[in-house]
Design a protein around this motif. Structure first.
Motif, PDB file in Angstrom:
ATOM      1  N   HIS A 112       0.938  -1.312   0.063  1.00 60.30           N
ATOM      2  CA  HIS A 112       0.047  -0.040  -0.022  1.00 60.30           C
ATOM      3  C   HIS A 112       0.987   1.231   0.070  1.00 60.30           C
ATOM      4  N   VAL A 113       0.991   1.979  -1.125  1.00 58.55           N
ATOM      5  CA  VAL A 113       1.449   3.342  -1.320  1.00 58.55           C
ATOM      6  C   VAL A 113       0.354   4.571  -0.808  1.00 58.55           C
ATOM      7  N   CYS A 114       0.838   5.473  -0.242  1.00 61.05           N
ATOM      8  CA  CYS A 114       0.361   6.674  -0.125  1.00 61.05           C
ATOM      9  C   CYS A 114       1.295   7.705  -0.729  1.00 61.05           C
ATOM     10  N   THR A 115       0.405   8.317  -1.805  1.00 54.71           N
ATOM     11  CA  THR A 115       1.310   9.706  -2.266  1.00 54.71           C
ATOM     12  C   THR A 115       0.358  10.443  -2.816  1.00 54.71           C
ATOM     13  N   PHE A 116       0.745  11.528  -3.808  1.00 54.91           N
ATOM     14  CA  PHE A 116       0.046  12.473  -4.278  1.00 54.91           C
ATOM     15  C   PHE A 116       0.084  12.601  -5.739  1.00 54.91           C
ATOM     16  N   ALA A 117      -0.990  12.998  -6.385  1.00 60.34           N
ATOM     17  CA  ALA A 117      -0.893  13.116  -7.912  1.00 60.34           C
ATOM     18  C   ALA A 117      -1.631  14.594  -8.360  1.00 60.34           C
ATOM     19  N   LEU A 118      -1.127  14.962  -9.533  1.00 61.47           N
ATOM     20  CA  LEU A 118      -1.381  16.114 -10.171  1.00 61.47           C
ATOM     21  C   LEU A 118      -1.953  16.006 -11.493  1.00 61.47           C
ATOM     22  N   TYR A 119      -3.049  16.428 -11.984  1.00 65.09           N
ATOM     23  CA  TYR A 119      -3.792  16.470 -13.090  1.00 65.09           C
ATOM     24  C   TYR A 119      -2.920  16.910 -14.213  1.00 65.09           C
ATOM     25  N   SER A 120      -2.741  16.517 -15.374  1.00 61.46           N
ATOM     26  CA  SER A 120      -1.625  16.871 -16.108  1.00 61.46           C
ATOM     27  C   SER A 120      -2.226  18.043 -16.901  1.00 61.46           C
ATOM     28  N   HIS A 121      -3.432  18.268 -17.010  1.00 59.97           N
ATOM     29  CA  HIS A 121      -3.947  19.402 -18.029  1.00 59.97           C
ATOM     30  C   HIS A 121      -4.339  20.432 -16.825  1.00 59.97           C
TER      31      HIS A 121
ATOM     32  N   ASN B  23      14.847  10.466 -18.153  1.00 59.75           N
ATOM     33  CA  ASN B  23      14.488  10.623 -19.476  1.00 59.75           C
ATOM     34  C   ASN B  23      13.753  11.923 -19.430  1.00 59.75           C
ATOM     35  N   PRO B  24      13.906  12.948 -20.244  1.00 60.61           N
ATOM     36  CA  PRO B  24      13.430  14.309 -20.058  1.00 60.61           C
ATOM     37  C   PRO B  24      11.917  14.283 -21.021  1.00 60.61           C
ATOM     38  N   GLN B  25      11.919  13.197 -21.589  1.00 61.28           N
ATOM     39  CA  GLN B  25      10.380  12.694 -22.347  1.00 61.28           C
ATOM     40  C   GLN B  25       9.364  12.488 -21.230  1.00 61.28           C
ATOM     41  N   ALA B  26       9.809  11.950 -20.055  1.00 60.65           N
ATOM     42  CA  ALA B  26       8.945  11.945 -19.024  1.00 60.65           C
ATOM     43  C   ALA B  26       8.626  13.272 -18.187  1.00 60.65           C
ATOM     44  N   ASP B  27       7.822  13.427 -17.551  1.00 52.54           N
ATOM     45  CA  ASP B  27       7.460  14.814 -16.825  1.00 52.54           C
ATOM     46  C   ASP B  27       7.709  15.682 -17.883  1.00 52.54           C
ATOM     47  N   TYR B  28       6.896  15.483 -19.030  1.00 55.70           N
ATOM     48  CA  TYR B  28       6.822  16.194 -20.317  1.00 55.70           C
ATOM     49  C   TYR B  28       6.512  17.820 -20.071  1.00 55.70           C
ATOM     50  N   TRP B  29       5.669  18.198 -19.146  1.00 51.33           N
ATOM     51  CA  TRP B  29       5.119  19.497 -18.845  1.00 51.33           C
ATOM     52  C   TRP B  29       6.526  20.308 -18.169  1.00 51.33           C
ATOM     53  N   LYS B  30       7.471  19.712 -17.728  1.00 44.54           N
ATOM     54  CA  LYS B  30       8.574  20.512 -16.997  1.00 44.54           C
ATOM     55  C   LYS B  30       9.508  20.841 -18.468  1.00 44.54           C
ATOM     56  N   GLN B  31       9.662  20.352 -19.398  1.00 44.45           N
ATOM     57  CA  GLN B  31      10.521  21.138 -20.409  1.00 44.45           C
ATOM     58  C   GLN B  31       9.583  21.774 -21.594  1.00 44.45           C
ATOM     59  N   HIS B  32       8.124  21.631 -21.504  1.00 43.90           N
ATOM     60  CA  HIS B  32       7.512  22.130 -22.627  1.00 43.90           C
ATOM     61  C   HIS B  32       6.351  22.898 -22.076  1.00 43.90           C
ATOM     62  N   GLY B  33       5.905  22.821 -20.903  1.00 42.82           N
ATOM     63  CA  GLY B  33       4.922  23.595 -20.242  1.00 42.82           C
ATOM     64  C   GLY B  33       3.581  23.128 -20.719  1.00 42.82           C
ATOM     65  N   LYS B  34       3.270  21.923 -21.247  1.00 40.53           N
ATOM     66  CA  LYS B  34       2.085  21.370 -21.964  1.00 40.53           C
ATOM     67  C   LYS B  34       1.635  20.160 -21.151  1.00 40.53           C
ATOM     68  N   GLY B  35       0.305  20.026 -20.856  1.00 38.47           N
ATOM     69  CA  GLY B  35      -0.284  18.497 -20.357  1.00 38.47           C
ATOM     70  C   GLY B  35      -1.001  18.037 -21.439  1.00 38.47           C
ATOM     71  N   PHE B  36      -1.661  17.015 -21.091  1.00 38.42           N
ATOM     72  CA  PHE B  36      -2.480  16.093 -22.246  1.00 38.42           C
ATOM     73  C   PHE B  36      -3.628  15.980 -21.408  1.00 38.42           C
ATOM     74  N   ALA B  37      -4.817  16.006 -22.410  1.00 34.03           N
ATOM     75  CA  ALA B  37      -6.016  15.852 -21.927  1.00 34.03           C
ATOM     76  C   ALA B  37      -6.835  14.856 -23.174  1.00 34.03           C
ATOM     77  N   ILE B  38      -8.039  14.095 -22.795  1.00 29.27           N
ATOM     78  CA  ILE B  38      -8.601  13.193 -23.743  1.00 29.27           C
ATOM     79  C   ILE B  38      -9.774  14.042 -24.175  1.00 29.27           C
TER      80      ILE B  38
END
Length: 245
Positions: A50-59, A216-231
């Motif tokens: 059981h892991v407890c942590t926090f998450a942030l919405y990409s968008h 890998n800079p492709q992960a955490d994409y928002w840090k390099q590009h300031g953009k998130g993803f939404a469906i």
């Protein structure tokens, strides 16, 4: 329809319950108990963390939630997690996270890597915890997990008041030590109070963890590009194997 801050439709109140529905009957309790005694439930029984942590919405990374991951390790390089909004017995299943080693992640296509997040900061900062497990026991596993990457889809946005899983799933990101990636202090304090722990003390105790040689800079994409993803959900023509009536 896109992942958004607003529920697609208002959730109809139902006696103040979440999710809406009548209480379970005694007959249903008996049926469920009998089924659990007769069936193996092998995938469920393989959940061993059981892991407890926090998450942030990409968008919208201002939206941050506490998450509870029930983890199954399928092999040394792949884990899968059922994610709940709480560890109480009435917790809601709000999503799923897949976790892979750096070896597997590096073999993914770049467009796929953009959907994943790293775990190094989340663990070293003390935000990722194994509730009620002494740190001395958890540390070997935590050291290994600093090199992993996760892909987390949230299917039930309880933070916006949804009393049912509504709309499109949302891609989630992990906490990071820069600007938008910082978890709000009040969320951490509330979690620490629940488990009687100190995230700051855990952070100090994890200073010995080695930083991954490469994130890998492709992960955490928002840090390099300031953009998130939404469906977006779009109507489309079905693939038919026979004429539709």
């Amino acid at each position: 329809m896109a992942s958004s801050d607003k529920s697609p439709e208002p959730t109809v109140p139902y006696n103040g319950r979440q999710p809406p529905g009548d209480p379970m009957t005694m007959q249903q309790h008996i049926l469920d108990k009998g089924a659990s005694m007769m069936q193996s439930l092998k995938p469920i029984k393989k959940m061993n963390q059981h892991v407890c942590t926090f998450a942030l919405y990409s968008h919208d990374m201002s939206r941050q939630i506490e998450t509870h991951h029930y983890v199954t390790r399928l092999n040394q390089d792949f884990l899968q997690c059922a994610v709940y909004d709480t560890d109480d017995s009435n917790g809601c299943l709000i999503g799923v996270e897949y976790i892979v080693s750096d070896k597997i992640f590096e073999a993914l296509p770049q467009d796929e890597q953009k959907l994943w997040h790293s775990h190094a900061y989340e663990i070293k900062s003390g935000l990722w915890i194994n509730p009620r497990v002494p740190e001395v026991i958890a540390k070997p596993e935590l050291k290994n997990l600093t090199k992993t990457y996760g892909k987390f889809w949230c299917t039930w946005q309880v933070d916006r008041g949804d009393r049912l899983p509504l709309g499109a799933p949302s891609l989630m990101m992990s906490p990071q030590g820069v600007n938008l990636g910082m978890v709000r202090p009040e969320l951490v304090q509330k979690r620490d109070g629940k488990y009687n722990i100190s995230t700051d003390s855990m952070k100090q105790g994890r200073l010995e963890f080695n930083e991954p040689e490469w994130i890998n800079p492709q992960a955490d994409y928002w840090k390099q590009h300031g953009k998130g993803f939404a469906i977006d959900i779009e109507q489309t023509e079905m693939k038919k194997i026979a004429p539709f009536p």
